[in-house]
Design a protein around this motif. Structure first.
Motif, short mmCIF file in Angstrom:
data_model
loop_
_atom_site.label_atom_id
_atom_site.label_comp_id
_atom_site.label_asym_id
_atom_site.label_seq_id
_atom_site.Cartn_x
_atom_site.Cartn_y
_atom_site.Cartn_z
N VAL A 106 0.86 -1.18 0.00
CA VAL A 106 0.00 0.00 0.00
C VAL A 106 0.90 1.23 0.00
O VAL A 106 1.81 1.34 0.83
CB VAL A 106 -0.93 0.02 1.23
CG1 VAL A 106 -1.76 1.30 1.24
CG2 VAL A 106 -1.84 -1.20 1.23
N GLU A 107 0.64 2.16 -0.92
CA GLU A 107 1.45 3.37 -1.02
C GLU A 107 1.27 4.25 0.22
O GLU A 107 0.14 4.42 0.71
CB GLU A 107 1.08 4.16 -2.26
CG GLU A 107 1.42 3.45 -3.57
CD GLU A 107 2.91 3.21 -3.73
OE1 GLU A 107 3.69 4.09 -3.29
OE2 GLU A 107 3.29 2.15 -4.26
N PRO A 108 2.35 4.85 0.76
CA PRO A 108 2.24 5.69 1.95
C PRO A 108 1.28 6.86 1.80
O PRO A 108 0.71 7.35 2.77
CB PRO A 108 3.67 6.19 2.17
CG PRO A 108 4.54 5.23 1.43
CD PRO A 108 3.73 4.74 0.28
N GLU A 109 1.07 7.33 0.55
CA GLU A 109 0.23 8.51 0.32
C GLU A 109 -1.22 8.30 0.77
O GLU A 109 -1.95 9.27 0.97
CB GLU A 109 0.28 8.95 -1.15
CG GLU A 109 -0.16 7.91 -2.16
CD GLU A 109 -1.65 8.00 -2.46
OE1 GLU A 109 -2.27 9.03 -2.11
OE2 GLU A 109 -2.19 7.02 -3.00
N VAL A 110 -1.63 7.05 0.96
CA VAL A 110 -3.02 6.83 1.41
C VAL A 110 -3.25 7.42 2.80
O VAL A 110 -4.39 7.73 3.17
CB VAL A 110 -3.39 5.32 1.42
CG1 VAL A 110 -3.23 4.69 0.06
CG2 VAL A 110 -2.62 4.55 2.48
N LEU A 111 -2.18 7.57 3.58
CA LEU A 111 -2.33 8.13 4.93
C LEU A 111 -2.88 9.55 4.89
O LEU A 111 -3.53 9.99 5.85
CB LEU A 111 -0.97 8.12 5.65
CG LEU A 111 -0.38 6.74 5.97
CD1 LEU A 111 1.02 6.90 6.55
CD2 LEU A 111 -1.28 5.99 6.95
N TRP A 112 -2.65 10.26 3.80
CA TRP A 112 -3.08 11.66 3.73
C TRP A 112 -4.28 11.84 2.79
O TRP A 112 -4.56 12.93 2.33
CB TRP A 112 -1.90 12.53 3.31
CG TRP A 112 -0.83 12.43 4.37
CD1 TRP A 112 -0.81 13.06 5.57
CD2 TRP A 112 0.32 11.60 4.31
NE1 TRP A 112 0.30 12.68 6.29
CE2 TRP A 112 1.03 11.78 5.53
CE3 TRP A 112 0.86 10.72 3.37
CZ2 TRP A 112 2.21 11.12 5.84
CZ3 TRP A 112 2.04 10.04 3.67
CH2 TRP A 112 2.71 10.25 4.88
N ARG A 113 -4.96 10.73 2.54
CA ARG A 113 -6.23 10.77 1.82
C ARG A 113 -7.36 10.48 2.78
O ARG A 113 -7.18 9.83 3.81
CB ARG A 113 -6.24 9.73 0.69
CG ARG A 113 -5.42 10.11 -0.52
CD ARG A 113 -5.26 8.94 -1.47
NE ARG A 113 -6.52 8.25 -1.76
CZ ARG A 113 -6.60 7.04 -2.31
NH1 ARG A 113 -5.50 6.37 -2.61
NH2 ARG A 113 -7.77 6.49 -2.55
N SER A 114 -8.55 10.95 2.44
CA SER A 114 -9.73 10.61 3.24
C SER A 114 -9.93 9.10 3.22
O SER A 114 -9.81 8.46 2.17
CB SER A 114 -10.96 11.32 2.66
OG SER A 114 -12.14 10.74 3.17
N PHE A 115 -10.23 8.54 4.40
CA PHE A 115 -10.43 7.09 4.48
C PHE A 115 -11.55 6.64 3.55
O PHE A 115 -11.49 5.57 2.96
CB PHE A 115 -10.75 6.70 5.93
CG PHE A 115 -10.89 5.22 6.16
CD1 PHE A 115 -9.77 4.43 6.34
CD2 PHE A 115 -12.14 4.61 6.17
CE1 PHE A 115 -9.89 3.06 6.54
CE2 PHE A 115 -12.26 3.24 6.37
CZ PHE A 115 -11.13 2.46 6.56
N ALA A 116 -12.57 7.48 3.39
CA ALA A 116 -13.72 7.13 2.56
C ALA A 116 -13.36 6.97 1.09
O ALA A 116 -14.05 6.28 0.35
CB ALA A 116 -14.82 8.17 2.72
N THR A 117 -12.24 7.62 0.66
CA THR A 117 -11.86 7.54 -0.76
C THR A 117 -11.02 6.30 -1.07
O THR A 117 -10.74 6.02 -2.24
CB THR A 117 -11.07 8.79 -1.18
OG1 THR A 117 -9.82 8.81 -0.46
CG2 THR A 117 -11.85 10.06 -0.88
N LEU A 118 -10.61 5.56 -0.04
CA LEU A 118 -9.81 4.37 -0.26
C LEU A 118 -10.68 3.24 -0.82
O LEU A 118 -11.87 3.15 -0.50
CB LEU A 118 -9.17 3.89 1.05
CG LEU A 118 -7.79 4.45 1.42
CD1 LEU A 118 -7.79 5.98 1.43
CD2 LEU A 118 -7.35 3.92 2.78
#
Length: 492
Positions: A106-118
């Motif tokens: 999993v790319e680290p950038e997901v940490l700074w995205r809204s959880f709902a957009t994952l």
């Protein structure tokens, strides 16, 4: 290392006559990697909730570890993923999170995205990573791979193999074999724990059932033989006793009659012992009666063709153009990552108005039976469901009985069913329908292992034409005659 001690656990839901657990005693090591298996509705998720202290029960559950449950309930999914994970594992450092995510690709950038957009797969992976960072906690992992594609399932299984201290509920044989070292089996009559993976457990279970079946057949013959011999001895004793009236030596005749009666009583005792032994056998037998299907034969060879088809979301193509044909007797599996448009391709085949490029051609007069991915909206009892779907009620219920439904389920509202039982309702409906083509979208989500193998046998025997999406590798290997790769347009 510590132990989870369960002693004399008994539980049933309020107002229900069905006992889920009765006088269950278990001892589990908190270092184990446990795979939890059992038929749908047998209480796997209920056991998790009892361990979490959510229900009142009789007996005792003792543990020195804290339990965490997956899937973790995210109350505000609009928050950044980093904030959600800080709530789950507040003492974990960011570098630790990034390390765990790297194991799951999993790319680290997901940490700074809204959880709902994952995506669903990304949400599954980040929640697992966070929960395992709670050191000293014991994880109760409830079917994490449902809706995950084949590659994502393999990654999750490999990740769990690196860990310890969990119970994993899963019906995916490849996932279980890849990560667990013990099996917790919720059987028909008891609960057992055995060292090894699913494959070794199944081998031992089948060996035990074969042994008990042979013992059962031997005891049946012994019981019949002893019964006949005891009856003969009793008749002989009565005849000898009756002959005392005219006998010269009444003492000798009486002794002979008593001896025969004693022999008869001994045979009866042996018979009762054999009956008791027989009653202890085959209590955990999992019957999977063969199912039947009546597919229609289409007059032509070609049923469906896709030519340069690419699904579009918001005007953007999500997959590379795909071309394939479905012919009589072919079972075509659509393979691809989550979000690549597989379900949308199935819906295009059904005639739904989904934006796309290319051309989908369905042969004239083709009758299709469809199993949708989502079963959550089902309601009403089974009789009402049969009437609404214009299927024969007796056949529908007979199929469900073969899929391990108890008669007590027939009058319940479908909303009370487990996820696996709801999916079985949709599968049973499809099996009642005569069709040229069967279109199934992830039909095995939540379905127990025995029913999966039952479906494999059915499809291999009747060889209907099918187009399906399914991520259970063992099922695909057994059933599919052709694989169509659906490639995301961005190649990810």
């Amino acid at each position: 290392m510590s132990m989870i001690q369960i002693e004399h656990l008994t539980f049933s839901y309020p107002g229900s006559f069905d006992t889920i657990f009765e006088d269950v005693s278990l001892q589990l090591d908190t270092d184990w990697k446990l795979g939890c298996i059992g038929r749908n509705g047998r209480g796997k998720t209920t056991l998790f909730r009892l361990l979490m202290g959510q229900y009142t029960y009789s007996g005792t559950i003792t543990s020195s570890v804290q339990f965490d449950y997956f899937p973790y309930p995210v109350t505000k999914p609009e928050r950044l993923t980093e904030e959600v994970l800080q709530e789950i594992c507040p003492i974990a450092e960011q570098w630790e999170l990034m390390r765990e995510l790297s194991f799951l690709e999993v790319e680290p950038e997901v940490l700074w995205r809204s959880f709902a957009t994952l995506s669903h797969g990304e949400q599954t992976k980040v929640l697992l990573a966070a929960l395992f960072l709670n050191e000293g906690h014991f994880l109760l992992i409830d079917e994490p791979t449902n809706h995950l594609d084949v590659r994502a399932r393999a990654l999750v299984s490999a990740y769990l193999k690196r860990k310890k201290g969990y119970i994993l509920i899963s019906h995916d044989r490849h996932v279980l074999d890849g990560c667990v070292d013990h099996i917790l089996s919720l059987n028909r009559a008891d609960i057992q724990v055995q060292s090894g993976n699913f494959f070794s457990w199944m081998e031992n279970f089948q060996r035990q059932q074969s042994f008990e079946q042979a013992q059962n057949e031997r005891l049946k013959k012994d019981i019949g033989r002893l019964q006949q011999a005891a009856q003969r001895s009793a008749v002989w004793s009565d005849r000898v006793e009756a002959s005392k009236v005219s006998a010269a030596d009444k003492g000798y005749v009486g002794h002979k009659a008593a001896k025969m009666m004693k022999r008869s009583k001994a045979m009866e005792a042996r018979q009762q012992q054999a009956i008791r032994q027989k009653s202890m056998l085959l209590k955990n037998t999992e019957t999977a009666e063969p199912l039947k299907l009546s597919p229609l034969t289409y007059h032509g060879d070609l049923l469906v063709s896709f030519s340069g088809v690419s699904v579009q979301y918001d005007g953007n193509a999500v997959c590379e153009p795909v071309s394939f044909m479905v012919r009589r007797g072919e079972r075509v599996v659509l393979d691809g990552k989550n979000g690549s448009g597989k379900s949308s391709l199935l819906k295009l085949l059904l005639g739904e108005p989904i934006a796309h490029t290319g051309r989908v051609t369905v042969s004239s007069g083709l009758i299709i039976s469809y199993v949708p991915q989502d079963a959550s909206g089902l309601q009403g009892n089974l009789s009402e469901f049969a009437r609404e779907n214009q299927i024969e009620e007796s056949l529908f219920k007979a199929i469900l009985r073969k899929m391990d439904f108890e008669r007590s389920q027939f009058d319940k509202d479908i909303r009370e069913f487990s996820g696996g039982q709801k999916k079985k309702v949709l599968l049973a409906r499809s099996l009642c329908q005569q069709a040229h083509l069967y279109v199934w979208d992830e039909p095995l989500n939540y379905i127990d292992i025995y029913s999966r193998m039952q479906m494999e046998q059915l499809l291999e025997e009747y060889a209907p034409a099918m187009v399906f999406v399914e991520h259970d590798q063992a099922f695909r290997d057994a059933v599919a005659t052709k694989i169509v790769e659906i490639c995301p347009l961005n190649g990810t």
